[in-house]
Design a protein around this motif. Structure first.
Motif, PDB file in Angstrom:
ATOM      1  N   VAL A 158     137.236  72.831  34.017  1.00 49.77           N
ATOM      2  CA  VAL A 158     137.127  73.362  35.383  1.00 49.77           C
ATOM      3  C   VAL A 158     136.037  72.539  36.047  1.00 49.77           C
ATOM      4  N   LYS A 159     136.353  71.921  37.181  1.00 46.01           N
ATOM      5  CA  LYS A 159     135.352  71.075  37.844  1.00 46.01           C
ATOM      6  C   LYS A 159     134.188  71.918  38.354  1.00 46.01           C
ATOM      7  N   ALA A 160     133.004  71.316  38.357  1.00 47.18           N
ATOM      8  CA  ALA A 160     131.800  72.033  38.826  1.00 47.18           C
ATOM      9  C   ALA A 160     131.892  72.397  40.308  1.00 47.18           C
ATOM     10  N   THR A 161     132.779  71.716  41.038  1.00 45.28           N
ATOM     11  CA  THR A 161     132.927  72.008  42.474  1.00 45.28           C
ATOM     12  C   THR A 161     134.097  72.963  42.745  1.00 45.28           C
ATOM     13  N   ASP A 162     134.826  73.344  41.704  1.00 47.32           N
ATOM     14  CA  ASP A 162     135.982  74.240  41.874  1.00 47.32           C
ATOM     15  C   ASP A 162     135.498  75.692  41.777  1.00 47.32           C
ATOM     16  N   LEU A 163     134.946  76.195  42.870  1.00 54.87           N
ATOM     17  CA  LEU A 163     134.331  77.522  42.815  1.00 54.87           C
ATOM     18  C   LEU A 163     135.354  78.619  42.515  1.00 54.87           C
ATOM     19  N   ASP A 164     136.585  78.466  43.013  1.00 57.84           N
ATOM     20  CA  ASP A 164     137.624  79.461  42.693  1.00 57.84           C
ATOM     21  C   ASP A 164     137.898  79.469  41.189  1.00 57.84           C
ATOM     22  N   GLY A 165     137.992  78.271  40.632  1.00 57.07           N
ATOM     23  CA  GLY A 165     138.248  78.137  39.187  1.00 57.07           C
ATOM     24  C   GLY A 165     137.102  78.735  38.373  1.00 57.07           C
ATOM     25  N   ILE A 166     135.866  78.494  38.827  1.00 54.66           N
ATOM     26  CA  ILE A 166     134.689  79.012  38.110  1.00 54.66           C
ATOM     27  C   ILE A 166     134.691  80.539  38.173  1.00 54.66           C
ATOM     28  N   GLU A 167     135.009  81.054  39.358  1.00 50.03           N
ATOM     29  CA  GLU A 167     135.042  82.511  39.526  1.00 50.03           C
ATOM     30  C   GLU A 167     136.124  83.119  38.631  1.00 50.03           C
ATOM     31  N   ALA A 168     137.299  82.507  38.613  1.00 48.95           N
ATOM     32  CA  ALA A 168     138.395  83.019  37.784  1.00 48.95           C
ATOM     33  C   ALA A 168     137.994  82.987  36.308  1.00 48.95           C
ATOM     34  N   PHE A 169     137.332  81.895  35.893  1.00 49.69           N
ATOM     35  CA  PHE A 169     136.885  81.786  34.498  1.00 49.69           C
ATOM     36  C   PHE A 169     135.895  82.898  34.174  1.00 49.69           C
ATOM     37  N   ALA A 170     134.951  83.108  35.082  1.00 45.78           N
ATOM     38  CA  ALA A 170     133.903  84.114  34.853  1.00 45.78           C
ATOM     39  C   ALA A 170     134.506  85.517  34.759  1.00 45.78           C
ATOM     40  N   LYS A 171     135.559  85.752  35.543  1.00 41.33           N
ATOM     41  CA  LYS A 171     136.199  87.078  35.516  1.00 41.33           C
ATOM     42  C   LYS A 171     136.925  87.320  34.195  1.00 41.33           C
ATOM     43  N   SER A 172     137.460  86.244  33.608  1.00 37.28           N
ATOM     44  CA  SER A 172     138.281  86.439  32.415  1.00 37.28           C
ATOM     45  C   SER A 172     137.495  86.232  31.111  1.00 37.28           C
ATOM     46  N   HIS A 173     136.188  86.004  31.216  1.00 41.35           N
ATOM     47  CA  HIS A 173     135.357  85.879  30.012  1.00 41.35           C
ATOM     48  C   HIS A 173     134.154  86.797  30.179  1.00 41.35           C
ATOM     49  N   LYS A 174     133.636  87.228  29.067  1.00 40.06           N
ATOM     50  CA  LYS A 174     132.461  88.098  29.169  1.00 40.06           C
ATOM     51  C   LYS A 174     131.222  87.199  29.287  1.00 40.06           C
ATOM     52  N   ILE A 175     130.655  87.124  30.488  1.00 32.35           N
ATOM     53  CA  ILE A 175     129.497  86.259  30.720  1.00 32.35           C
ATOM     54  C   ILE A 175     128.282  87.147  31.000  1.00 32.35           C
ATOM     55  N   ASP A 176     127.217  86.917  30.251  1.00 30.14           N
ATOM     56  CA  ASP A 176     126.009  87.729  30.463  1.00 30.14           C
ATOM     57  C   ASP A 176     125.015  87.057  31.399  1.00 30.14           C
ATOM     58  N   PHE A 177     125.074  85.726  31.444  1.00 31.07           N
ATOM     59  CA  PHE A 177     124.110  84.994  32.265  1.00 31.07           C
ATOM     60  C   PHE A 177     124.691  83.613  32.545  1.00 31.07           C
ATOM     61  N   ALA A 178     124.441  83.105  33.758  1.00 32.17           N
ATOM     62  CA  ALA A 178     124.957  81.765  34.096  1.00 32.17           C
ATOM     63  C   ALA A 178     123.820  80.880  34.579  1.00 32.17           C
ATOM     64  N   ALA A 179     123.866  79.604  34.171  1.00 29.68           N
ATOM     65  CA  ALA A 179     122.886  78.617  34.650  1.00 29.68           C
ATOM     66  C   ALA A 179     123.669  77.558  35.420  1.00 29.68           C
ATOM     67  N   ILE A 180     123.379  77.460  36.718  1.00 33.24           N
ATOM     68  CA  ILE A 180     124.066  76.464  37.543  1.00 33.24           C
ATOM     69  C   ILE A 180     123.068  75.337  37.750  1.00 33.24           C
ATOM     70  N   THR A 181     123.376  74.166  37.182  1.00 33.57           N
ATOM     71  CA  THR A 181     122.358  73.118  37.119  1.00 33.57           C
ATOM     72  C   THR A 181     122.736  71.865  37.905  1.00 33.57           C
ATOM     73  N   GLN A 182     123.887  71.874  38.529  1.00 38.27           N
ATOM     74  CA  GLN A 182     124.334  70.688  39.280  1.00 38.27           C
ATOM     75  C   GLN A 182     124.237  70.949  40.787  1.00 38.27           C
TER      76      GLN A 182
END
Ligand code: AMP
Ligand code: GLY
Length: 426
Positions: free
Chosen positions: A48-72
């Motif tokens: 999932v590209k770092a600029t694909d915010l829809d893709g990132i959001e979809a990924f985050a919804k379908s995985h259990k994420i406790d914390f995210a670090a956005i470094t780019q």
């Protein structure tokens, strides 16, 4: 804890390695990550590209994420943190309203002017003809900067009016950086040593990390084209305690206060690109994230736990005792594909040496293909080493870099030499 990291460079590999030190971390998902992160135990990369915010959001919804670090930079400027926080995922990194300090150089310049933060004098233009008329009256060299993100290439030092005119034509008329060139800054040319200072801030407290020195040009003795960075050392010997104190008073604290006063509280890492001029330290640029390859020398010196610091930043309970650095030094030598930053070939198999304690191979432009690691970018990896002295760190980084083998490998041979000379003179 399950951690999500957005980005795919050597910096992200360094952050992943540091986060893994915390026993609470079970799983790290990297979007898109790279071949080095993919090989880390407990880490997994997804395309999932770092600029694909829809893709990132979809990924985050379908995985259990406790914390995210956005470094780019670009996902931060586009509002990745806003989107993930809206899903209830706590993030390390500024929201878009604060990431603007990197996303718009005109915004930053106006902020610094308004709050008296030392920086180069400048004029802003939205119109090519007005810019050209002004450039007729300028002293040279002068600096032309595209307002928005331009992959680190948005600042052009021009030596004459003819060069300036051609640059305005490229940036404002031909739009070589796209909409980033809708506005430009024409800035006073400053001279002096450059220092990179990354800092943690929770919007209230700011804690600078160990200083560093980048080497931006492609070739030895600072010749050749500008690159994303060909190597780094930390600490930066130009950055004395006295200068650090002055920067804290005149730059770091006022920047945090200015952003608060503007209702744009910044939580994350502010990267101060400084120039130590005869009239004192001045801000050349702000970045809204860790530097690359600065991170590859700063994190090997970090004694404290990175995840605990990131959580404290997010929760607004940062204090300086939480951020401790080792005595000693670190050096990172970038091993690139010959020809970078212009034309270069990729797809070559990389052979990596074993690393000992205090040695780190941070992969950037390489992808995993079955058991193999193949080059896929200009800056392929960073070889970093810790040393009790700068000399030892430089020796260690080169010894490691030279054991990395791929067909068109290229590295600068003089990373850290200027810093060593300064240290000897001191
Ligand atoms: P920037 O994209 O703003 O980080 O600029 C890239 C590089 O251009 C900096 O690291 C400096 O080496 C140089 N630079 C930027 N602004 C100035 C300035 N006002 N005077 C001299 N050099 C500059
Ligand atoms: N090394 C400079 C940067 O990360 O922008």
């Amino acid at each position: 804890m399950n951690i999500l990291i957005v980005g795919g460079g050597g910096r992200e590999h360094a952050v992943v390695k540091a986060l893994k030190q915390n026993k609470k971390v079970e799983k790290i998902y990297a979007l898109p990550g790279n071949g080095g992160i993919a090989r880390e135990e407990g880490a997994e990369c997804f395309p999932v590209k770092a600029t694909d915010l829809d893709g990132i959001e979809a990924f985050a919804k379908s995985h259990k994420i406790d914390f995210a670090a956005i470094t780019q930079d670009d996902p931060l400027v586009m509002g990745c943190v806003d989107r993930l926080e809206a899903l209830g995922i706590p993030c390390f990194g500024p929201r878009a309203d604060a990431a603007i300090i990197e996303g718009s150089k005109v915004y930053s310049k106006n902020l610094m002017k308004k709050y008296g933060i030392p920086t180069a004098d400048s004029e802003t233009f939205t119109d090519a003809e007005a810019a050209i008329a002004y450039l007729k009256t300028c002293a040279y060299p002068t600096v032309i900067k595209a307002d928005g993100l331009a992959a680190g290439k948005g600042a052009v030092i021009v030596g004459s009016f003819d060069e300036a005119k051609a640059t305005i034509d490229d940036v404002m008329v031909k739009k070589v950086f796209g909409a980033s060139g809708d506005k430009v800054l024409v800035e006073e040319f400053l001279t002096g040593p450059e220092v990179s200072v990354l800092s943690f801030t929770d919007g209230n407290v700011i804690v600078p990390m160990v200083s560093s020195m980048d080497h931006k040009r492609a070739k030895d003795h600072d010749e050749g084209l500008n690159t994303g960075g060909m190597g780094t050392v930390a600490p930066n010997p130009y950055y004395t305690e006295e200068i650090a104190k002055e920067c804290m008073e005149k730059i770091y604290l006022p920047t945090v206060a200015a952003l608060n006063a503007e209702g744009r509280t910044f939580k994350g890492c502010i990267f101060f690109g400084l120039m130590l001029t005869a009239k004192g330290p001045k801000v050349i640029e702000y970045n809204c994230r860790f530097g690359d390859p600065e991170t590859q020398v700063v994190l090997p010196l970090l004694e404290s736990d990175l995840l605990e610091i990131m959580l404290a930043v997010r929760e607004g309970r940062l204090n300086s005792d939480m951020v401790r650095f080792k005595e000693g030094a670190a050096c990172c030598v970038i091993v690139a594909s010959e020809g970078y930053p212009s034309h270069y070939e990729t797809g070559y198999e990389i052979s990596l040496p074993e690393t000992k304690e205090g040695e780190y191979l941070y992969i950037a432009g390489a992808k995993a293909q079955e058991e193999k690691l193949l080059t896929s970018g200009g800056r392929v990896l960073g070889a970093s080493a810790f040393g009790n002295t700068l000399q030892e760190a430089i020796g260690g980084a080169y010894a490691l870099a030279e054991k990395v083998k791929f067909q068109n490998a290229y590295m600068r041979k003089d990373i850290g030499q200027k810093a060593l000379q300064v240290q000897k003179q001191a």
